[in-house]
Each structure stands twice: as structure tokens, then as C-alpha cells.
Design a protein around this motif. Structure first.
Motif, PDB file in Angstrom:
ATOM      1  N   HIS A   1      56.520  24.547  47.827  1.00  0.00           N
ATOM      2  CA  HIS A   1      55.193  24.007  48.134  1.00  0.00           C
ATOM      3  C   HIS A   1      54.274  24.394  46.983  1.00  0.00           C
ATOM      4  O   HIS A   1      54.100  25.581  46.685  1.00  0.00           O
ATOM      5  CB  HIS A   1      54.670  24.586  49.456  1.00  0.00           C
ATOM      6  CG  HIS A   1      53.225  24.241  49.710  1.00  0.00           C
ATOM      7  ND1 HIS A   1      52.844  23.138  50.448  1.00  0.00           N
ATOM      8  CD2 HIS A   1      52.076  24.860  49.314  1.00  0.00           C
ATOM      9  CE1 HIS A   1      51.516  23.093  50.490  1.00  0.00           C
ATOM     10  NE2 HIS A   1      51.034  24.119  49.808  1.00  0.00           N
TER      11      HIS A   1
ATOM     12  N   SER B   1      58.107  29.351  48.028  1.00  0.00           N
ATOM     13  CA  SER B   1      59.519  29.022  47.847  1.00  0.00           C
ATOM     14  C   SER B   1      60.319  29.589  49.022  1.00  0.00           C
ATOM     15  O   SER B   1      59.742  30.149  49.965  1.00  0.00           O
ATOM     16  CB  SER B   1      60.009  29.645  46.535  1.00  0.00           C
ATOM     17  OG  SER B   1      60.142  31.062  46.681  1.00  0.00           O
TER      18      SER B   1
ATOM     19  N   ASP C   1      55.514  18.912  48.095  1.00  0.00           N
ATOM     20  CA  ASP C   1      56.682  19.675  48.515  1.00  0.00           C
ATOM     21  C   ASP C   1      57.871  19.209  47.693  1.00  0.00           C
ATOM     22  O   ASP C   1      58.402  18.114  47.910  1.00  0.00           O
ATOM     23  CB  ASP C   1      56.948  19.478  50.010  1.00  0.00           C
ATOM     24  CG  ASP C   1      55.950  20.226  50.882  1.00  0.00           C
ATOM     25  OD1 ASP C   1      55.276  21.134  50.369  1.00  0.00           O
ATOM     26  OD2 ASP C   1      55.849  19.906  52.082  1.00  0.00           O
TER      27      ASP C   1
ATOM     28  N   HIS D   1      60.116  27.225  54.218  1.00  0.00           N
ATOM     29  CA  HIS D   1      60.207  26.743  52.830  1.00  0.00           C
ATOM     30  C   HIS D   1      61.616  26.933  52.250  1.00  0.00           C
ATOM     31  O   HIS D   1      61.779  26.994  51.034  1.00  0.00           O
ATOM     32  CB  HIS D   1      59.175  27.465  51.967  1.00  0.00           C
ATOM     33  CG  HIS D   1      57.752  27.128  52.330  1.00  0.00           C
ATOM     34  ND1 HIS D   1      57.096  27.776  53.349  1.00  0.00           N
ATOM     35  CD2 HIS D   1      56.899  26.205  51.836  1.00  0.00           C
ATOM     36  CE1 HIS D   1      55.873  27.268  53.469  1.00  0.00           C
ATOM     37  NE2 HIS D   1      55.733  26.319  52.573  1.00  0.00           N
TER      38      HIS D   1
END
Length: 250
Positions: free
Chosen positions: A240, A228, A184, A235
Motif C-alpha cells: 500500500h 507491506s 495497492d 497487506h
């Protein structure tokens, strides 16, 4: 009595022979065409686009990069050899089984040859490390120099291995983090000390926002899964990036 068409054995035999000959001729012509196309590809197409060519971190990202990275990652020795050839150094991470559904095998920690990982304790399976090193070298650094005028010295992240299910739920699919097959990525530290953060700069209309979108798009060509802030609220503050499952770019 029903009418029966008279048989002509010699004619039928000749027809079958002609059909077999036509089929064989078609097959030969097909293989000749394949051979010609392969020869043309060998001479006129970059190795990064050809899945039968070996993978190299120094090659630009191409149509076959993601496929070759995933394939190389299946063989620990091959994967590590590619990293070493590219000048990356690493230490082996111990195998582990944790929590009843979390298993880490073939993991390592990159400790040199690319922008530093912060924090440094970032074990990941070799195919994930390989994809990360390609992305850093062929996407992140060129974008940083072209858009921001300087290089990236550190990749700031929220972690690689974490024994949990997706989104931290108590039930449901297991996260790729549970096998150290994901990272991440939260932000980038530049050579002059400035930072670019996904949470803060994703919607910036200026260079920092342009840089983030460019490296996200580039990640989609290297990693199997790239998520994203455009994907969902979970996110909003990181990318990720993983090398498992089906292709997804959002």
C-alpha cells in the motif's frame, strides 16, 4: 527597614546596551553561519537532498524527495509540469463525490512514460502519480536490472480509487483510496514475461524476494506511507503506497 541595593543608572544603561549589542552580534553570526552552510550545500550536496530545490523525476531519490513531492502535489499546475518534463503522459480524470465521504479532486491517469499500469484504469491525485513515477524510475527499474537482470514493463495493482473506509469496515477512518491518493501494488511484470508477486515471492530467499524488499525500502523514501506484508496480514499480498498523513514504513 529592609536594605535596598543602591541603583546606578549609568551602569544599568551601559549593561543593557552591552546586552543588546551581544544579542545582535549573536544573531548576525548565526545568519552568517546559516548563509555559509547554504552556500556549502548548494555546491557540495545533490539537489535531491535540498528541500528548496525544485523536484525532478530524473533526480535520484534523496532526503528531500518525499517532502518536495508532497509540496509539488499541492499545486496541480506545478505537479503536472514536472510529470510532462519527465516525459510522462496522462489524461485528466473527472472530479467526483461518492458515498457521502469519498471525494476525488485533481486526479489523472498516467498512460505513458513509465511501466504500464495494469489495469490501466487507475485514477490518482497528482501527488500520488508524481511519487509513483519517481519510485518506478529511480527505485523499481534500477533494482530490477541489478537484481533480476531486466526491466519491469508493467505494475500490476489492485486499484487506486475505491470508495470505502479502512479495511472495508462500515465505520472508522476513511481509506486514502477514497480520495484516489493510494495504490495497492500487487506485482511486477518483467520484460521476458516473468512475474514477481508480493503474495508469492515476499519470502523467497532468492532474487525475487530480494527485489521486493529493495523496492519496498525504496518506496519508504518516496511515499509518505508504505505498508507491506511486514505490517499486517491484510497487506500479505500487496504494497500500500500513499501520499497522505504521517510517515510510516512497514
Amino acid at each position: 527597614m529592609a536594605y535596598r541595593v543602591p541603583r546606578h543608572p549609568r551602569v544599568e544603561h551601559r549593561t543593557r546596551r552591552q546586552n543588546r549589542l551581544a544579542g545582535l552580534t549573536g544573531l548576525v553570526l548565526l545568519w552568517i553561519l546559516v548563509l555559509i552552510m547554504a552556500l556549502v550545500a548548494e555546491r557540495g550536496i545533490g539537489r535531491q537532498h535540498l528541500p528548496w530545490k525544485s523536484l525532478s523525476v530524473v533526480d535520484p531519490v534523496g532526503m528531500a524527495t518525499r517532502i518536495k513531492a508532497a509540496r509539488a502535489g499541492k499545486d496541480p499546475a506545478t505537479c503536472r509540469a514536472i510529470l510532462r518534463k519527465a516525459g510522462l503522459s496522462y489524461e485528466e480524470a473527472p472530479d467526483k463525490t461518492d458515498g457521502g465521504f469519498c471525494t476525488v479532486r485533481d486526479a489523472l491517469k498516467i498512460d505513458g512514460g513509465m511501466a504500464a499500469l495494469a489495469p490501466t484504469d487507475a485514477p490518482m491525485v497528482c501527488k500520488e502519480a508524481l511519487a509513483l513515477s519517481i519510485w518506478e524510475r529511480q527505485v523499481v527499474q534500477p533494482a530490477a536490472y541489478e537484481v533480476l537482470g531486466q526491466g519491469v514493463v508493467a505494475l500490476e495493482h489492485y486499484g487506486t480509487y475505491s470508495c470505502r473506509r479502512m479495511y472495508g469496515k462500515t465505520a472508522g477512518p476513511v481509506s486514502e483510496h477514497a480520495s484516489a491518493d493510494a495504490i495497492d501494488l500487487a506485482g511486477f511484470r518483467l520484460a521476458d514475461g516473468q512475474t514477481v508477486y508480493v503474495a508469492r515471492d515476499w519470502n523467497d530467499p532468492g532474487p525475487k524476494g530480494q527485489f521486493l524488499r529493495r523496492v519496498r525500502d525504496g518506496a519508504c523514501r518516496v511515499f509518505i506511507t508504505t505498508l507491506s506484508p511486514d505490517y499486517n496480514a491484510e497487506h500479505r499480498d500487496h504494497f500500500h503506497l500513499d501520499m497522505h498523513g504521517w510517515n510510516k514504513c512497514a
